[in-house]
Design an enzyme around this catalytic site. Structure first.
Site, mmCIF file in Angstrom:
data_model
loop_
_atom_site.group_PDB
_atom_site.id
_atom_site.type_symbol
_atom_site.label_atom_id
_atom_site.label_comp_id
_atom_site.label_asym_id
_atom_site.label_seq_id
_atom_site.Cartn_x
_atom_site.Cartn_y
_atom_site.Cartn_z
ATOM 1 N N LEU A 1 73.770 70.417 57.119
ATOM 2 C CA LEU A 1 74.545 70.017 58.020
ATOM 3 C C LEU A 1 75.609 69.051 57.364
ATOM 4 O O LEU A 1 75.190 68.039 56.963
ATOM 5 C CB LEU A 1 73.964 69.436 59.509
ATOM 6 C CG LEU A 1 74.813 69.282 60.396
ATOM 7 C CD1 LEU A 1 75.407 70.457 61.137
ATOM 8 C CD2 LEU A 1 73.925 68.821 61.616
ATOM 9 N N GLY B 1 79.077 66.932 57.342
ATOM 10 C CA GLY B 1 80.174 66.350 58.345
ATOM 11 C C GLY B 1 81.641 66.031 57.511
ATOM 12 O O GLY B 1 82.292 67.207 57.583
ATOM 13 N N GLU C 1 68.475 64.599 59.035
ATOM 14 C CA GLU C 1 69.569 63.500 58.470
ATOM 15 C C GLU C 1 69.262 62.170 58.285
ATOM 16 O O GLU C 1 69.338 61.420 59.517
ATOM 17 C CB GLU C 1 70.718 63.916 59.567
ATOM 18 C CG GLU C 1 71.125 65.257 59.639
ATOM 19 C CD GLU C 1 72.792 65.248 60.050
ATOM 20 O OE1 GLU C 1 73.299 66.092 59.538
ATOM 21 O OE2 GLU C 1 73.184 64.487 61.026
ATOM 22 N N HIS D 1 72.168 64.541 67.392
ATOM 23 C CA HIS D 1 72.677 63.769 66.337
ATOM 24 C C HIS D 1 72.325 62.232 66.388
ATOM 25 O O HIS D 1 72.381 61.669 67.289
ATOM 26 C CB HIS D 1 74.271 64.333 66.062
ATOM 27 C CG HIS D 1 74.693 63.733 64.812
ATOM 28 N ND1 HIS D 1 75.053 62.323 64.422
ATOM 29 C CD2 HIS D 1 74.917 64.554 63.634
ATOM 30 C CE1 HIS D 1 75.408 62.725 63.178
ATOM 31 N NE2 HIS D 1 75.373 63.603 62.586
ATOM 32 N N ASN E 1 79.916 70.010 60.815
ATOM 33 C CA ASN E 1 79.882 68.943 61.901
ATOM 34 C C ASN E 1 81.230 68.577 61.929
ATOM 35 O O ASN E 1 81.268 67.434 61.244
ATOM 36 C CB ASN E 1 78.724 68.131 61.789
ATOM 37 C CG ASN E 1 78.765 67.243 63.274
ATOM 38 O OD1 ASN E 1 79.317 67.427 63.901
ATOM 39 N ND2 ASN E 1 77.832 66.545 63.150
ATOM 40 N N GLU F 1 74.345 59.927 65.850
ATOM 41 C CA GLU F 1 75.549 59.306 66.599
ATOM 42 C C GLU F 1 75.172 59.365 67.960
ATOM 43 O O GLU F 1 75.745 58.495 68.556
ATOM 44 C CB GLU F 1 76.788 59.968 65.886
ATOM 45 C CG GLU F 1 77.190 59.493 64.658
ATOM 46 C CD GLU F 1 78.025 60.548 63.723
ATOM 47 O OE1 GLU F 1 78.540 61.336 64.068
ATOM 48 O OE2 GLU F 1 78.120 60.372 62.431
ATOM 49 N N GLY G 1 77.547 59.612 56.404
ATOM 50 C CA GLY G 1 79.079 59.125 56.419
ATOM 51 C C GLY G 1 79.193 58.083 55.437
ATOM 52 O O GLY G 1 80.196 57.287 55.468
ATOM 53 N N SER H 1 76.206 62.971 53.953
ATOM 54 C CA SER H 1 76.920 63.025 52.836
ATOM 55 C C SER H 1 76.737 64.233 51.657
ATOM 56 O O SER H 1 76.862 63.944 50.416
ATOM 57 C CB SER H 1 76.786 61.662 51.897
ATOM 58 O OG SER H 1 77.267 60.489 52.855
ATOM 59 N N LYS I 1 82.567 66.616 64.251
ATOM 60 C CA LYS I 1 82.555 65.406 64.982
ATOM 61 C C LYS I 1 83.715 64.943 65.702
ATOM 62 O O LYS I 1 84.156 66.207 66.292
ATOM 63 C CB LYS I 1 82.034 64.257 63.953
ATOM 64 C CG LYS I 1 80.900 64.380 62.956
ATOM 65 C CD LYS I 1 80.509 63.215 62.259
ATOM 66 C CE LYS I 1 79.360 63.556 61.362
ATOM 67 N NZ LYS I 1 78.741 62.376 60.692
#
Ligand code: G2H
Length: 257
Positions: free
Chosen positions: A238, A240, A173, A101, A10, A103, A179, A219, A12
Site C-alpha cells: 500500500l 502513499g 503499516e 488507516h 493511497n 491516519e 510518510g 514509505s 490520501k
C-alpha cells in the site's frame, strides 16, 4: 492457491482534476493483460474524484485492469453530515475501501472497535476491504509490536466470519514508517507479516492465514520495492507518496512476483 500480489496506491488527501488524469492514465498504461495476471492494482482515491477516475479508466485500453478504492467510509445512511456510507460506494460501483488507516486512527480517533465495525459493515454491503494495522514508534521501541498487532487483528476478527475474511486484504503499516522516509527493512517487515499470518492460523484458521493477502505499507518506493517484494509473507504494497508519481508507481507495480 498462490496469493496474487496486490498493489494499492493511497492518494490520501491529494490531487486535482488536472493532476489525476495523467496519473490515472499513466498507471493504466502499465497494467496490460500480462501484468494483470501477476498483480491486482487498486487506486485509493479521495471520494470526490472516484467517479472521475472510473471514467478515465473506462476510456483506457487497460482500464479494466485497474480498480478503485475509497479511503474511508461510514456505516450508515441518514443524518451524518459530511459522511459517505458504504452503500453509496456500492451504488457507485467502487469495489474496495481502505479502512483503519493509521491516519484515520490517529487524527480522526477511530478506535479498534470503530474500525472493526466499519470492516464488518463494508463487507456486508458487498465491498472488499483493505484493513490497515500497525504499531507506533513508541510501541515498537517498547517491544509492544506483536501485542498491538494482535489487539488490532482480534478486534477485526471478532466481527467477521471465516467466509468474510475472503474479502479482506490486510495492510501492515508501521506508523513510524508512514510518510517519514523510514521504511521497515525487508526483514523487519517479513517478521511482522509472519507474526500476522501465524496469529491468523492460530486464531482464525490455517486456510484463512494462507489465503489472506498482507500488504506492506510505509514509505514504499521505486528503490526499495524489489527487496521487500521478495519476502515470502509480503503479498503486495500500500503506497502513499510514491503512488502520486506515475513513473515511480509503475516501477513498484513491476516489482510484483
Ligand atoms: C502509508 C503509506 C500509504 P507512504 O500510509 O498507505 O503512505 O507510502 O507515503 O508512507
Amino acid at each position: 492457491m498462490p496469493r496474487k500480489f496486490i498493489i494499492g496506491g493511497n492518494w490520501k488527501c491529494n490531487g486535482t482534476n488536472a493532476s489525476i488524469e495523467p496519473l490515472t492514465k499513466g498507471v493504466a498504461a502499465v497494467v496490460d493483460a500480462e501484468m494483470a495476471k501477476k498483480v491486482e492494482v487498486v487506486l485509493g482515491v479521495p471520494f470526490i474524484y472516484l467517479t472521475k477516475v472510473q471514467q478515465i479508466l473506462a476510456g483506457e485500453a487497460n482500464g479494466a485492469n485497474v480498480l478503485v478504492s475509497a479511503e474511508n467510509a461510514w456505516t450508515k445512511s441518514g443524518a451524518y453530515t459530511g459522511e459517505v456510507h458504504v452503500g453509496m460506494l456500492v451504488d457507485c460501483k467502487v469495489p474496495y475501501v481502505i479502512l483503519g488507516h493509521s491516519e484515520r486512527r490517529q487524527i480522526f480517533k477511530e478506535t479498534d472497535e470503530v474500525v472493526a465495525e466499519k470492516v464488518k459493515v463494508a463487507i456486508g454491503a458487498g465491498l472488499k476491504v483493505i484493513a490497515c494495522i500497525g504499531e507506533t514508534e513508541a510501541e515498537r521501541v517498547g517491544n509492544k509490536t506483536e501485542e498491538v498487532l494482535a489487539r488490532q487483528l482480534k478486534a477485526i476478527n471478532t466481527t467477521l466470519t471465516k467466509e468474510e475474511w475472503k474479502n479482506v486484504v490486510l495492510a501492515y503499516e508501521p506508523v513510524w514508517a508512514i510518510g517519514t522516509g523510514k521504511t521497515a527493512t525487508p526483514d523487519q517487515a517479513q517478521e511482522a507479516h509472519a507474526f500476522i499470518r501465524n496469529w491468523m492460523a492460530a486464531n482464525i484458521s490455517k486456510e484463512v492465514a494462507e489465503e489472506t493477502r498482507i500488504q506492506y505499507g510505509g514509505s514504499v518506493n521505486n528503490a526499495n520495492c524489489d527487496e521487500l517484494a521478495k519476502k515470502v509473507d509480503i503479498d503486495g504494497f500500500l503506497v502513499g507518496g510514491a503512488s502520486l508519481d506515475a513513473g515511480k508507481f509503475a516501477t513498484i507495480i513491476k516489482s510484483a512476483n
